[in-house]
Write an enzyme that holds these catalytic residues in place. Structure first.
Site, PDB file in Angstrom:
ATOM      1  N   ASP A  21     -54.455  71.791  21.170  1.00 47.99           N
ATOM      2  CA  ASP A  21     -54.475  72.720  20.047  1.00 47.99           C
ATOM      3  C   ASP A  21     -54.037  74.089  20.615  1.00 47.99           C
ATOM      4  O   ASP A  21     -54.044  74.289  21.845  1.00 47.99           O
ATOM      5  CB  ASP A  21     -55.917  72.774  19.509  1.00 47.99           C
ATOM      6  N   ASP A  23     -54.652  77.847  18.989  1.00 51.22           N
ATOM      7  CA  ASP A  23     -55.656  78.916  18.825  1.00 51.22           C
ATOM      8  C   ASP A  23     -57.015  78.527  19.375  1.00 51.22           C
ATOM      9  O   ASP A  23     -57.597  77.528  18.935  1.00 51.22           O
ATOM     10  CB  ASP A  23     -55.875  79.187  17.327  1.00 51.22           C
ATOM     11  N   ARG A  30     -55.246  83.693  17.548  1.00 50.01           N
ATOM     12  CA  ARG A  30     -54.109  84.491  17.077  1.00 50.01           C
ATOM     13  C   ARG A  30     -53.481  85.386  18.148  1.00 50.01           C
ATOM     14  O   ARG A  30     -52.585  86.157  17.862  1.00 50.01           O
ATOM     15  CB  ARG A  30     -54.470  85.357  15.856  1.00 50.01           C
ATOM     16  N   ARG A 132     -45.585  76.806   3.515  1.00 54.77           N
ATOM     17  CA  ARG A 132     -44.981  76.292   4.745  1.00 54.77           C
ATOM     18  C   ARG A 132     -44.296  74.960   4.484  1.00 54.77           C
ATOM     19  O   ARG A 132     -44.417  74.400   3.406  1.00 54.77           O
ATOM     20  CB  ARG A 132     -46.058  76.119   5.822  1.00 54.77           C
ATOM     21  N   ARG A 150     -59.096  91.096  10.094  1.00 51.66           N
ATOM     22  CA  ARG A 150     -59.399  89.664  10.246  1.00 51.66           C
ATOM     23  C   ARG A 150     -60.842  89.475  10.692  1.00 51.66           C
ATOM     24  O   ARG A 150     -61.566  88.647  10.154  1.00 51.66           O
ATOM     25  CB  ARG A 150     -58.530  89.042  11.351  1.00 51.66           C
ATOM     26  N   SER A 188     -58.400  81.988   6.628  1.00 54.22           N
ATOM     27  CA  SER A 188     -57.644  81.164   5.683  1.00 54.22           C
ATOM     28  C   SER A 188     -58.085  79.715   5.775  1.00 54.22           C
ATOM     29  O   SER A 188     -58.921  79.355   6.590  1.00 54.22           O
ATOM     30  CB  SER A 188     -56.156  81.260   6.028  1.00 54.22           C
ATOM     31  N   ASP A 218     -60.648  73.296  20.136  1.00 53.29           N
ATOM     32  CA  ASP A 218     -61.904  74.057  19.987  1.00 53.29           C
ATOM     33  C   ASP A 218     -62.569  73.842  18.625  1.00 53.29           C
ATOM     34  O   ASP A 218     -63.694  74.249  18.416  1.00 53.29           O
ATOM     35  CB  ASP A 218     -61.666  75.560  20.209  1.00 53.29           C
ATOM     36  N   TYR A 230     -59.463  64.538  17.480  1.00 58.67           N
ATOM     37  CA  TYR A 230     -60.483  64.503  18.539  1.00 58.67           C
ATOM     38  C   TYR A 230     -61.262  63.190  18.483  1.00 58.67           C
ATOM     39  O   TYR A 230     -61.600  62.611  19.512  1.00 58.67           O
ATOM     40  CB  TYR A 230     -61.412  65.706  18.360  1.00 58.67           C
ATOM     41  N   ASP A 232     -60.180  60.385  16.948  1.00 57.39           N
ATOM     42  CA  ASP A 232     -59.301  59.224  16.771  1.00 57.39           C
ATOM     43  C   ASP A 232     -59.448  58.261  17.967  1.00 57.39           C
ATOM     44  O   ASP A 232     -59.520  58.698  19.120  1.00 57.39           O
ATOM     45  CB  ASP A 232     -57.843  59.714  16.663  1.00 57.39           C
ATOM     46  N   THR A 235     -57.132  58.596  21.091  1.00 62.09           N
ATOM     47  CA  THR A 235     -57.160  59.755  21.996  1.00 62.09           C
ATOM     48  C   THR A 235     -58.447  59.815  22.812  1.00 62.09           C
ATOM     49  O   THR A 235     -59.467  59.247  22.427  1.00 62.09           O
ATOM     50  CB  THR A 235     -57.045  61.099  21.223  1.00 62.09           C
TER      51      THR A 235
HETATM   52  O1  M1P Z   1     -54.489  77.216  14.183  1.00 61.22           O
HETATM   53  C1  M1P Z   1     -55.603  77.447  13.403  1.00 61.22           C
HETATM   54  C2  M1P Z   1     -55.240  78.190  12.132  1.00 61.22           C
HETATM   55  O2  M1P Z   1     -54.680  79.463  12.483  1.00 61.22           O
HETATM   56  C3  M1P Z   1     -54.423  80.294  11.410  1.00 61.22           C
HETATM   57  O3  M1P Z   1     -55.613  80.559  10.732  1.00 61.22           O
HETATM   58  P1  M1P Z   1     -56.151  82.047  10.396  1.00 61.22           P
HETATM   59  O4  M1P Z   1     -54.983  82.864  10.033  1.00 61.22           O
HETATM   60  O5  M1P Z   1     -57.117  81.804   9.261  1.00 61.22           O
HETATM   61  O6  M1P Z   1     -56.870  82.538  11.626  1.00 61.22           O
HETATM   62  C4  M1P Z   1     -53.468  79.662  10.433  1.00 61.22           C
HETATM   63  O7  M1P Z   1     -52.172  79.655  10.960  1.00 61.22           O
HETATM   64  C5  M1P Z   1     -53.899  78.260  10.075  1.00 61.22           C
HETATM   65  O8  M1P Z   1     -52.876  77.610   9.366  1.00 61.22           O
HETATM   66  C6  M1P Z   1     -54.215  77.434  11.292  1.00 61.22           C
HETATM   67  O9  M1P Z   1     -54.734  76.185  10.923  1.00 61.22           O
END
Ligand code: M1P
EC number: 5.4.2.8
Length: 256
Positions: A21, A23, A30, A132, A150, A188, A218, A230, A232, A235
């Site tokens: 993954d 983030d 981010r 998207r 955020r 989001s 995470d 995770y 499945d 994996t």
């Molecule tokens: O990768 C995890 C998520 O990252 C973003 O979420 P947020 O903007 O809420 O922090 C988005 O790109 C989301 O699509 C993605 O799942």
């Protein structure tokens, strides 16, 4: 590009792939990948095949992992694999709008925008629905929120369950749409056809014949966007709590 890359079968662990993954696993949420993590991935690629599977689109993954992201990894899966690259070559991709159709999507978008207009929020910014290729991303504060905004929103949402309530309302309003709602980030949630979660990317990886498909994420708890891949059967899942944690496990597994 692919000519310079060692074939999967000639790496130290030819039967192994590590999927990550993005983030919270390879990068802080981010934010940009560290030099240490980039170096570690480069070394890891000598040992086994590597790939990332992120919910975001490729543009955001380039911001986080670098413009050369497609050549840094053997497999690059954006939007859970709806956009897929193998050794720099683009593979077939599906689209959310083709699958759902404009008539149904219009109803969904109108409901979301009306719902968001009617709730109390301390701040609103821009882009409440991001359209998207393989999904839509819905953000009550809007995707243009700054890093500080955020963080504020995340705390507000934790207390007021804004996203959870909207997801519940969508499930009630559109029970027959066959959609999955996934709260993976801070501000989001993602909406995509059921089954188009991160396990979607395995259709590209499994036919390669790997015996060990490691996945690091995470958000591996139920309801998190790493949960399906995770857990499945195909994996070996590793639940991590930061990029440092990912690095620690990789060193234990491959660099002892
Ligand atoms: O990768 C995890 C998520 O990252 C973003 O979420 P947020 O903007 O809420 O922090 C988005 O790109 C989301 O699509 C993605 O799942």
């Amino acid at each position: 590009m692919s000519a310079a890359v060692t074939p999967f079968s000639e790496r130290e662990f030819p039967d192994t792939i590590c999927l990550f993954d993005v983030d919270g696993t390879l990068t802080p949420a981010r934010l940009v990948v560290s030099d240490e993590m980039r170096d570690l991935l480069k070394e890891l690629r000598k040992k086994c095949t590597i790939g990332f599977v992120g919910g975001s689109d490729l543009a955001k993954q380039k911001e986080q992992l670098g413009n050369d992201v497609i050549s840094q990894f053997d497999f690059a899966f954006s939007e859970n694999g709806l956009t897929a690259y193998r050794l720099g070559e683009k593979m077939a991709s599906q689209s959310f709008i083709n699958w759902l159709g404009d008539e149904k999507y219009n109803k969904l978008a109108r409901f979301i925008l009306r719902y968001l207009a009617d709730i109390e929020l301390p701040k609103r910014r821009g882009t409440f629905i991001e359209f998207r290729n393989g999904m839509i991303n819905v953000s009550p504060i809007g995707r243009n929120a700054s890093t500080e905004e955020r963080n504020e929103y995340e705390a507000f949402d934790k207390e007021n369950k804004i996203r959870e309530k909207l997801v519940a309302a969508l499930k009630e309003e559109f029970p027959d749409y066959g959609l999955t709602y996934s709260i993976g980030g801070q501000i989001s949630f993602d909406v995509f056809p059921t089954g188009w979660d991160k396990t979607y990317c395995l259709q590209y990886v499994v036919p390669e014949g790997f015996k060990n498909i490691h996945f690091f994420g995470d958000k591996s708890y139920k309801g998190g966007n790493d949960y399906e891949i995770y857990t499945d059967d195909r994996t070996i899942g590793h639940a991590v709590n930061s990029p440092e944690d990912t690095a620690r496990i990789l060193k234990e597994l491959f660099f002892q």
